[in-house]
Write a protein that holds these residues in place. Structure first.
Motif, mmCIF file in Angstrom:
data_model
loop_
_atom_site.group_PDB
_atom_site.id
_atom_site.type_symbol
_atom_site.label_atom_id
_atom_site.label_comp_id
_atom_site.label_asym_id
_atom_site.label_seq_id
_atom_site.Cartn_x
_atom_site.Cartn_y
_atom_site.Cartn_z
ATOM 1 N N LYS A 522 0.834 -1.210 0.000
ATOM 2 C CA LYS A 522 0.000 0.000 0.000
ATOM 3 C C LYS A 522 0.864 1.254 0.000
ATOM 4 O O LYS A 522 0.577 2.248 -0.682
ATOM 5 C CB LYS A 522 -0.905 -0.015 1.219
ATOM 6 C CG LYS A 522 -1.921 1.101 1.225
ATOM 7 C CD LYS A 522 -2.849 0.946 2.419
ATOM 8 C CE LYS A 522 -3.890 2.065 2.405
ATOM 9 N NZ LYS A 522 -4.819 1.957 3.555
ATOM 10 N N ALA A 523 1.960 1.177 0.772
ATOM 11 C CA ALA A 523 2.861 2.326 0.821
ATOM 12 C C ALA A 523 3.505 2.568 -0.528
ATOM 13 O O ALA A 523 3.678 3.711 -0.972
ATOM 14 C CB ALA A 523 3.938 2.092 1.880
ATOM 15 N N GLU A 524 3.904 1.492 -1.211
ATOM 16 C CA GLU A 524 4.507 1.634 -2.539
ATOM 17 C C GLU A 524 3.517 2.220 -3.533
ATOM 18 O O GLU A 524 3.882 3.045 -4.386
ATOM 19 C CB GLU A 524 5.002 0.270 -3.016
ATOM 20 C CG GLU A 524 6.189 -0.256 -2.224
ATOM 21 C CD GLU A 524 6.600 -1.650 -2.659
ATOM 22 O OE1 GLU A 524 5.887 -2.220 -3.533
ATOM 23 O OE2 GLU A 524 7.598 -2.180 -2.131
ATOM 24 N N GLU A 525 2.248 1.827 -3.438
ATOM 25 C CA GLU A 525 1.233 2.364 -4.353
ATOM 26 C C GLU A 525 1.040 3.865 -4.117
ATOM 27 O O GLU A 525 0.880 4.642 -5.057
ATOM 28 C CB GLU A 525 -0.087 1.628 -4.136
ATOM 29 C CG GLU A 525 -0.067 0.193 -4.625
ATOM 30 C CD GLU A 525 -1.384 -0.507 -4.341
ATOM 31 O OE1 GLU A 525 -2.275 0.149 -3.745
ATOM 32 O OE2 GLU A 525 -1.527 -1.689 -4.701
ATOM 33 N N GLU A 526 1.079 4.266 -2.854
ATOM 34 C CA GLU A 526 0.900 5.681 -2.560
ATOM 35 C C GLU A 526 2.070 6.498 -3.078
ATOM 36 O O GLU A 526 1.908 7.631 -3.547
ATOM 37 C CB GLU A 526 0.748 5.876 -1.052
ATOM 38 C CG GLU A 526 -0.563 5.320 -0.510
ATOM 39 C CD GLU A 526 -0.663 5.469 0.990
ATOM 40 O OE1 GLU A 526 0.354 5.892 1.611
ATOM 41 O OE2 GLU A 526 -1.725 5.149 1.559
ATOM 42 N N GLU A 527 3.274 5.968 -3.009
ATOM 43 C CA GLU A 527 4.444 6.686 -3.512
ATOM 44 C C GLU A 527 4.371 6.868 -5.015
ATOM 45 O O GLU A 527 4.795 7.883 -5.561
ATOM 46 C CB GLU A 527 5.717 5.936 -3.147
ATOM 47 C CG GLU A 527 6.020 5.995 -1.650
ATOM 48 C CD GLU A 527 7.259 5.208 -1.300
ATOM 49 O OE1 GLU A 527 7.834 4.590 -2.234
ATOM 50 O OE2 GLU A 527 7.647 5.185 -0.116
ATOM 51 N N GLU A 528 3.864 5.865 -5.700
ATOM 52 C CA GLU A 528 3.759 5.969 -7.169
ATOM 53 C C GLU A 528 2.691 6.989 -7.542
ATOM 54 O O GLU A 528 2.807 7.696 -8.507
ATOM 55 C CB GLU A 528 3.404 4.601 -7.748
ATOM 56 C CG GLU A 528 4.523 3.569 -7.569
ATOM 57 C CD GLU A 528 4.125 2.211 -8.105
ATOM 58 O OE1 GLU A 528 2.957 2.062 -8.541
ATOM 59 O OE2 GLU A 528 4.955 1.272 -8.077
#
Length: 528
Positions: A522-528
């Motif tokens: 989820k954190a990676e998706e938010e960064e993208e």
């Protein structure tokens, strides 16, 4: 054609033989019937004539006693007979008692130590109401000491128990099957609960399994020091000890060992037997042991040789005008050290043999896990602690205490001893070892379980070497099996709970890992 004629002739001969045989048998039967009828008629005739012969026999039988004598004959026997007493061949009786009751010579040590323990229990019991009976100093120490003399071929067992008076010696040691312990129990039964070992009054005579002659020296508070001497024959002597009071209080048994029993003079053999049979006796048992140690002593020969060498050297120096003073001083310092040598010195000291305590007589709550582990290792000679244990007291028809252990590893020969007696359970009676060879206390499928069973009133035979067959054995076995299965059931339940807890931990760890992975994603998706 000739064969047919021969066959016909044989058939006719057979028929004629059968006819003659039938006729003969019929005649014999008729003669027997006639004789029987004649006898019956004679009997009927006698009965009809009044039966005087039968009546006369019945009257005579009524007048006779059960052993075939009439009243008159019995009276004559009573008047003319001389009353005698049975004569017993004491030597033969002793031989029967000694060699028939006991299957192993080593039993003598167990019996004598048990007697000593009873004597110590008696004086301790008496000291509860009369503290002065214990005395002071060494007499107040309640203990058993055993020593051997290989040169003299003797074994000595000494206790500081109650001792015996002259009457006690005559009544107890001089009367076969007279138990002083039983008499003491009867006397004291109303005053308190005593836990003594002796029951049958024959244990002392087991000493003659290994001894030719026995000398008993004893001192009771109520009598002088007495000496009892016997060679297992029809006589014994009792006299006042001319040496005076050397014991203080108690009893010393000195036995002259037979030539075929000299192995009992060895310290290792006695130590093994004490640990096997009397390890859990209440009182300390000391064995006198011989030890060798190296010590340094002055070497007189070396000193003499050094002195001679010094004199010779001095003579040589007198002839030499040029003397180096520093060299002389160094040599004198070296010579000042005494000459010694190492020798082996033999010493005797007392070794406490029964240092392991009978933890089964204590309450389970008072015994630490470390004590259970040490007891298990001492009992089984294993190095690892037990996997599980159960300590309980059974009450009801028969009372006994027991501790059962499950070893961590099954013995390597578990399935190889199907035809031999089990020896995993040790049976004790009042903390005295009886046997470990039983097939009646635990079924084969539980033969890996080890432990002890101790009871106050097991049905023993007189030699106390084996259990009498009785339903008590079934009661004990039922209780032991029930407790063993309960122990294993609890082990199984504990293992199941451990597995469930492990599964829950795995699930929690898996869920945590899953949640962590989802959080990272989820954190990676938010960064993208």
């Amino acid at each position: 054609m000739g064969d047919k004629r021969l066959l016909s002739l044989l058939s006719v001969s057979l028929i004629v033989f059968v006819v003659f045989q039938a006729a003969f048998l019929t005649g014999v039967h008729c003669d027997a019937s006639a004789a029987a009828d004649a006898t019956a008629s004679a009997g009927l005739g006698t009965d009809k004539s009044g039966g005087t012969a039968a009546d006369s026999g019945a009257t005579e039988a009524a007048a006779m006693s059960y052993d075939g004598f009439s009243d008159a004959e019995r009276k004559t026997l009573d008047e003319t007979g001389t009353k005698q007493e049975f004569q017993a061949e004491v030597g033969r009786l002793m031989d029967i008692i000694i060699n028939s009751l006991y299957s192993k010579k080593e039993i003598f040590l167990r019996e004598l130590i048990s007697n000593a323990s009873d004597a110590l229990d008696k004086i301790r019991f008496m000291s509860l109401t009369d503290p002065s009976s214990l005395g002071e100093g060494d007499s107040a120490k309640l203990e058993i000491r055993i020593e051997t003399d290989k040169k003299a071929g003797t074994i000595s067992i000494t206790d500081t128990g109650i001792g015996m008076t002259k009457n006690d010696l005559v009544n107890n040691l001089g009367t076969i099957a007279k138990s002083g312990t039983s008499s003491f129990l009867e006397k004291m039964s109303k005053e308190g609960d005593m836990n003594l070992i002796g029951q049958f009054g024959v244990g002392f005579y087991s000493i003659y399994l290994v001894a030719d002659s026995v000398t008993v020296t004893t001192k009771n508070n109520d009598d002088d020091q007495m000496v009892w001497i016997s060679q297992a024959d029809a006589s014994f002597t009792v006299s006042k000890d001319p040496r005076g009071n050397t014991l203080g209080r108690g009893t010393q048994i000195l036995m002259k060992v037979k030539e075929d029993a000299t192995e009992f003079l060895e310290e290792d053999q006695l130590r093994t037997l004490i640990k096997r049979y009397s390890e859990f006796i209440n009182f300390p048992i000391y064995l006198q042991v011989t030890k060798e140690e190296e010590i340094e002593v002055p070497d007189e020969e070396a000193e003499a040789a050094a002195a001679a060498a010094e004199e010779k050297k001095d003579d040589e120096k007198k002839d030499d005008d040029e003397v180096d003073v520093s060299d002389v001083d160094e040599e004198e310092e070296k010579d000042d050290k005494p000459k010694t040598k190492k020798i082996k010195k033999t010493t005797k000291e007392w070794e406490l043999v029964n240092d392991t305590k009978a933890i089964w007589v204590r309450s389970p709550g008072d015994v630490e896990d470390e004590e259970y582990d040490n007891f298990f290792k001492s009992l089984t000679k294993e190095f690892e602690s037990p996997l599980e244990k159960i300590h309980f007291t059974a009450e009801g028809e028969i009372q006994f205490r027991s501790i059962l252990f499950v070893p961590k590893k099954a013995p390597s020969d578990l399935y190889d001893k199907l035809q031999t007696k089990q020896n995993n359970l040790r049976l004790y009676v009042r903390r005295v070892f009886i046997s470990d060879e039983f097939d009646d206390l635990m079924p084969r499928y539980l033969s890996f379980i080890k432990g002890v069973v101790d009871s106050e009133d097991l049905p023993l035979n007189v030699s106390r070497e084996m259990l009498q067959q009785s339903r008590v054995l079934k009661v004990i076995k039922k209780k032991l099996v029930s407790k063993a299965l309960d122990m294993m059931k609890k082990m199984s339940e504990a293992e199941e709970r451990a597995l469930e807890a492990e599964d829950e931990e795995d699930k929690e760890a898996e869920e945590a890992a899953k949640a962590e992975a989802e959080g990272k994603a989820k954190a990676e998706e938010e960064e993208e």
